[in-house]
Design an enzyme around this catalytic site. Sequence first.
Site, PDB file in Angstrom:
ATOM      1  N   GLU A 341       0.813  -1.229   0.000  1.00 21.29           N
ATOM      2  CA  GLU A 341       0.000   0.000   0.000  1.00 21.29           C
ATOM      3  C   GLU A 341       0.841   1.272   0.000  1.00 21.29           C
ATOM      4  OE1 GLU A 341      -3.879  -1.600   2.418  1.00 21.29           O
ATOM      5  OE2 GLU A 341      -2.164  -0.977   3.606  1.00 21.29           O
TER       6      GLU A 341
HETATM    7  C1  TNX Z   1      -4.432  -4.171   4.734  1.00 21.40           C
HETATM    8  S1  TNX Z   1      -2.706  -6.478   4.232  1.00 21.40           S
HETATM    9  C2  TNX Z   1      -3.146  -3.917   5.201  1.00 21.40           C
HETATM   10  C3  TNX Z   1      -2.968  -3.501   6.593  1.00 21.40           C
HETATM   11  C4  TNX Z   1      -4.265  -3.377   7.337  1.00 21.40           C
HETATM   12  C5  TNX Z   1      -5.179  -4.512   6.946  1.00 21.40           C
HETATM   13  C6  TNX Z   1      -6.464  -4.535   7.717  1.00 21.40           C
HETATM   14  C7  TNX Z   1      -1.681  -5.397   4.110  1.00 21.40           C
HETATM   15  C8  TNX Z   1      -0.421  -5.824   3.558  1.00 21.40           C
HETATM   16  N1  TNX Z   1      -2.007  -4.149   4.484  1.00 21.40           N
HETATM   17  O1  TNX Z   1      -2.249  -2.289   6.647  1.00 21.40           O
HETATM   18  O2  TNX Z   1      -3.999  -3.406   8.702  1.00 21.40           O
HETATM   19  O3  TNX Z   1      -5.458  -4.413   5.586  1.00 21.40           O
HETATM   20  O4  TNX Z   1      -7.204  -5.681   7.438  1.00 21.40           O
END
Ligand code: TNX
Length: 532
Positions: A341
């Site tokens: 992300e």
């Molecule tokens: C996505 S999964 C994220 C996390 C959040 C999560 C909550 C991922 C690699 N990144 O930053 O905590 O969703 O479900």
Amino acid sequence: MTIGGVRLLTTTIILALAGSGVGPAAPVAVGTTAVRLASVVPAPVVATPASGVTYRITATTTIYTEPGSPAAADIAGQLAAILRRSTGYPMPVVDAPSATPSDGIALLLSGAPTGAGAEGYQLDVTTASIAVRANAPAGLFAGVQTLRQLLPPAAESATAQPGPWDVAGGRIVDYPRFSHRGAMLDVARHFLPTSVVKRYIDEIALYKVNRLHLHLSDDQGWRITINSWPNLAVYGGSTQVGGGTGGYYTQAEYQQIVAYAAARYVMIIPEIDMPGHTNAALASYAQLNCDGVAPKLYTGTKVGFSSLCVSKEITYTFIDQVLGEIAALTPGPYLHIGGDEASSTTAADYATFMNRSQQVVAAHGKSVVGWHDMVNAPVLPSTVAQFWGTTTSHAGLAAAAQNGTRIIMSPANRTYLDMKYNSRTRLGQRWAGYVEVQDAYGWNPGAYLAGVGEASVLGVEAPLWTETIETLADVEYMAFPRLPAIAELGWSPASTHDWTSFSQRLGAQGPRWRVMGVNYYHSTQVSWPTGS
Ligand code: TNX
């Protein structure tokens, strides 16, 4: 792999004993030893009952261990500690005599099938003795976890119980399908103290989970002391989601966690998430920001707004020193560098950053694990990608797998322990959908992603993100009973995959969790025995 040509027998016996036409909603009896033999989670490769044969642990039972093996003695000590508390018996631990002991419980590093590998074991229960045989200590530990499940649930009690302590006769030969059977704890969004992490290690190890990935940094907090950048923990760790006081592990505490995990054959994989998810670090040191201005600490739950400054050389000094200190404290071969992300980092910057950070990790003698977003940039041959999507195809991952990249499977709509079970679940999120036990169990990690075959899959991992999770009770409620479902997908042969069998074996864990004080979710999909 087939041992002794009896592989097909496994499924037959397990299904015959545990799945004999009892509907999922009906309570099942777990009081008999034969049913316990057929109730092990994860399902063993081969379980052959010896009908009418029972071993009884009594006040005179001795635990014999492999002479000259401190690791075997330590495992025996752990078993003795559990049994002393619940049986009240002395349970002495002594070196095995040169001839195989004909009575008591023996933990031996010889006589196991070579095909059982380093983590497999053979468990033989006769009227006179119990023998766990393995090729290496990890296998002995796994065999002891199975033995615990063959005892009545009261064996897990912290106080002396009446017994009797009967174990069903027979033979189990068992070894894992995948080498990586992981759980992840996000200690960044809400800090979880060392005591909680240790308890979770005990709980996952019972199901033969052998990796604990610790998500040690995120926008909301930095959770480990870095001596060369002290503000990271003392300032960056001073809050959490919702604005609480946060916290962090000293390096000594982190080492205690590593050692506690190692004694339970769990490898710690530390994660420093970057270049995104870095607000806590950016708030701690102004010079890490492209504009030289430190942002405020963050206690919300949005993602994707922060980035390390890819064009500044100090960024690479920073990651070299941070990862260097963590590498020195971590005996396992992996450092997880996140990479998810990073929506505030341009694609070109992301590639530059991931390229350099993989080299930094390699220079410290470790291999990279990264979230699957990493495959948008070139990856080293040793880099492992962790899939966290909700689809069953991902062109970049399929291409990476073709090129030899190994993949950890954490599909969010199957393995994310922070997803709500259903609309009534108080805790958790729902962006990947509701995840009931049957969803967590009902997929095949070796044939889930198009173009990513079994040989490319290192294993499975169940992450628990903690935006809404604050206490041990919260952790347990979200992990149980879904974590054992993921653990079984990681350990048991695909040929044992059967929901009816699994839901009944899972139900048999309920009375154990009750005795252990585990705060589990009573899913209506599982046949919990009366009283659990
Ligand atoms: C996505 S999964 C994220 C996390 C959040 C999560 C909550 C991922 C690699 N990144 O930053 O905590 O969703 O479900």
